[in-house]
Write a protein that holds these residues in place. Structure first.
Motif, PDB file in Angstrom:
ATOM      1  N   PHE A   1       0.861  -1.187   0.000  1.00 47.68           N
ATOM      2  CA  PHE A   1       0.000   0.000   0.000  1.00 47.68           C
ATOM      3  C   PHE A   1       0.898   1.238   0.000  1.00 47.68           C
ATOM      4  N   ASP A   2       0.779   2.081  -1.034  1.00 51.06           N
ATOM      5  CA  ASP A   2       1.740   3.175  -1.178  1.00 51.06           C
ATOM      6  C   ASP A   2       1.283   4.080  -2.316  1.00 51.06           C
ATOM      7  N   ALA A   3       1.592   5.368  -2.218  1.00 51.52           N
ATOM      8  CA  ALA A   3       1.411   6.246  -3.377  1.00 51.52           C
ATOM      9  C   ALA A   3       2.419   5.883  -4.463  1.00 51.52           C
ATOM     10  N   HIS A   4       3.552   5.317  -4.035  1.00 54.27           N
ATOM     11  CA  HIS A   4       4.698   5.114  -4.930  1.00 54.27           C
ATOM     12  C   HIS A   4       4.908   3.642  -5.256  1.00 54.27           C
ATOM     13  N   LEU A   5       5.605   3.409  -6.373  1.00 55.72           N
ATOM     14  CA  LEU A   5       5.910   2.029  -6.770  1.00 55.72           C
ATOM     15  C   LEU A   5       7.025   1.441  -5.907  1.00 55.72           C
TER      16      LEU A   5
ATOM     17  N   LEU B   1       2.924  -1.162   4.304  1.00 54.96           N
ATOM     18  CA  LEU B   1       2.036  -0.005   4.142  1.00 54.96           C
ATOM     19  C   LEU B   1       2.780   1.294   4.405  1.00 54.96           C
ATOM     20  N   ASP B   2       2.982   2.037   3.331  1.00 49.92           N
ATOM     21  CA  ASP B   2       3.582   3.369   3.406  1.00 49.92           C
ATOM     22  C   ASP B   2       2.439   4.338   3.711  1.00 49.92           C
ATOM     23  N   ILE B   3       2.576   5.092   4.798  1.00 46.22           N
ATOM     24  CA  ILE B   3       1.455   5.938   5.240  1.00 46.22           C
ATOM     25  C   ILE B   3       1.085   6.968   4.166  1.00 46.22           C
ATOM     26  N   ASP B   4       1.994   7.214   3.201  1.00 46.29           N
ATOM     27  CA  ASP B   4       1.645   8.165   2.140  1.00 46.29           C
ATOM     28  C   ASP B   4       0.648   7.582   1.136  1.00 46.29           C
ATOM     29  N   VAL B   5       0.226   6.327   1.342  1.00 42.80           N
ATOM     30  CA  VAL B   5      -0.901   5.804   0.563  1.00 42.80           C
ATOM     31  C   VAL B   5      -2.146   6.639   0.861  1.00 42.80           C
TER      32      VAL B   5
ATOM     33  N   GLY C   1       7.143  11.990   4.238  1.00 41.76           N
ATOM     34  CA  GLY C   1       8.272  12.598   3.535  1.00 41.76           C
ATOM     35  C   GLY C   1       8.066  12.911   2.069  1.00 41.76           C
ATOM     36  N   THR C   2       7.236  12.106   1.367  1.00 47.12           N
ATOM     37  CA  THR C   2       7.037  12.338  -0.064  1.00 47.12           C
ATOM     38  C   THR C   2       5.534  12.308  -0.389  1.00 47.12           C
ATOM     39  N   PRO C   3       4.812  13.337   0.081  1.00 45.62           N
ATOM     40  CA  PRO C   3       3.351  13.328  -0.071  1.00 45.62           C
ATOM     41  C   PRO C   3       2.908  13.539  -1.516  1.00 45.62           C
TER      42      PRO C   3
HETATM   43 ZN   LIG Z   1       5.363   6.274  -0.696  1.00 40.16          ZN
END
Ligand SMILES: [Zn+2]
Ligand SMILES: N=C(N)NCCCC(=O)O
Ligand SMILES: [Zn+2]
Length: 345
Positions: free
Chosen positions: A159-163, A250-254, A264-266
């Motif tokens: 789970f993440d905004a990023h790959l 799970l990266d919280i930026d998801v 850190g990278t919203p």
């Molecule tokens: Zn991320």
């Protein structure tokens, strides 16, 4: 003075030491462990270890996730022992305890990664499940290595905004943007059972997606969640994972920055905490062998918004592990006045 704790006895007569009793000792009193649970050195064995990994030397933008573990612990003081969404009391079934922090050299990423892997393996012992709180996403690699040593090839729900399947940054292989490419290269993940959830935001080029897909990843984007809805997403994830040993990262930026500013990278356009919590609940009965919640950077948080979201995510992950692979896939009926409340277990 040691505060009084909630102590439960399992059906087969085993004692479970739970959180400090909030009716006797106010929630804000005393040092923070996750959910006010005992430390691992205060119990005779641990089934689920919550462990902090305060390492953030792998970040590519804002730093500060090294302060994540203690922030999430502080933000977890209000959690209660019964989870009505799953009709389950996770701390009463298994012994859950806070293992403190694993230490990694902040000036040598490779050294830190190997120390985290060793520490995680030690903690796993014969059958302890790890729920890790980061730290930046670099730490997922050593944790997945440890899970792989115990369980063989693992399914991965990321789970993440990023790959986070990029190759290198400034020539560095081990960063928070690269753990899942390394995991693929090292043969840790089962390429038939890997999925990103909540992906969004600009990329460097189309090759990012081509590479990612060549490693086996499928993507449920943040927009897919909005368009298809939580139930359809849950079904897709369950089908992808099956009964394989599962690692959840799970990266919280998801979460949308509105739901998790402290990271850190919203990226704009993310999921709500309600969506993420419901998707996690939908995974009941899957065989979660280890998991992490990463990238909470308290300096950018406000009013513990991010810390509280992360604490609830950790609580749902603990609940999933406590329910175990034998739990029926369907949870309690939905609805605020429905049967899901007060049914007993
Ligand atoms: Zn991320
Ligand atoms: N894992 C997280 N949070 N972020 C990765 C972003 C990598 C980049 O700067 O492109
Ligand atoms: Zn990430």
């Amino acid at each position: 003075m040691e505060p009084e704790r909630i102590v439960e006895t399992t059906a087969d007569g085993q004692k479970r030491v739970g959180p400090v009793n909030a009716a006797l000792t106010p929630r804000w009193v005393g040092p923070a462990t996750f959910a006010r649970l005992p430390r691992t050195d205060q119990v005779d064995h641990t089934d689920i270890a919550v462990v902090g990994i305060p390492f953030d030397s792998g970040v590519s933008y804002r730093s500060g996730a090294r302060f994540g573990p203690n922030h999430v612990r502080e933000s977890s003081r209000l959690l209660r022992p019964y989870n009505p969404a799953q009709n389950h009391s996770p701390f009463a079934r298994l012994q859950v305890a806070d293992a403190g922090d694993l230490v990694g050299n902040p000036f040598d990423i490779k050294d830190a990664i190997s120390a985290i892997e060793t520490g995680a393996l030690e903690l796993m012992g014969s059958d302890t499940k790890i729920v890790a709180i980061g730290g930046d996403h670099t730490i997922a690699l050593p944790l997945m290595r440890a899970a792989h040593s115990r369980h063989g090839k693992i399914a991965l729900l990321h789970f993440d905004a990023h790959l986070d399947t990029w190759d290198t940054y400034f020539g560095a292989e081990f960063t928070h943007g690269t753990p899942f490419r390394r995991a693929f290269e090292e043969g840790i993940i089962d390429t038939d059972a890997v999925m990103h959830v909540g992906t969004r935001g600009p990329l460097y080029g189309t090759k990012d997606l081509e590479d990612d897909s060549s490693f086996g990843f499928e993507i449920v984007s943040s927009a897919d969640v909005m368009r298809s809805g939580v139930d359809a997403v849950v079904q897709a994830l369950r089908e992808r994972v099956g009964d394989r040993p599962l690692y959840v990262s799970l990266d919280i930026d998801v979460l949308d920055p509105a739901h998790a500013p402290g990271t850190g990278t919203p990226e704009a356009g993310g999921m709500t905490s309600r969506e993420v919590l419901e998707i996690l609940r939908g995974l009941r009965g899957l065989d979660v062998v280890a998991c992490d919640v990463v990238e909470v950077a308290p300096a950018y948080d406000h009013a513990e918004i991010t810390g509280i979201a992360a604490a609830h995510v950790v609580y749902e992950l603990i609940t999933l592990i406590s329910l175990g692979p034998d739990a029926a896939p369907d949870g309690p009926a939905y609805g605020i006045s429905g049967a899901r409340y007060g049914e007993g277990e």
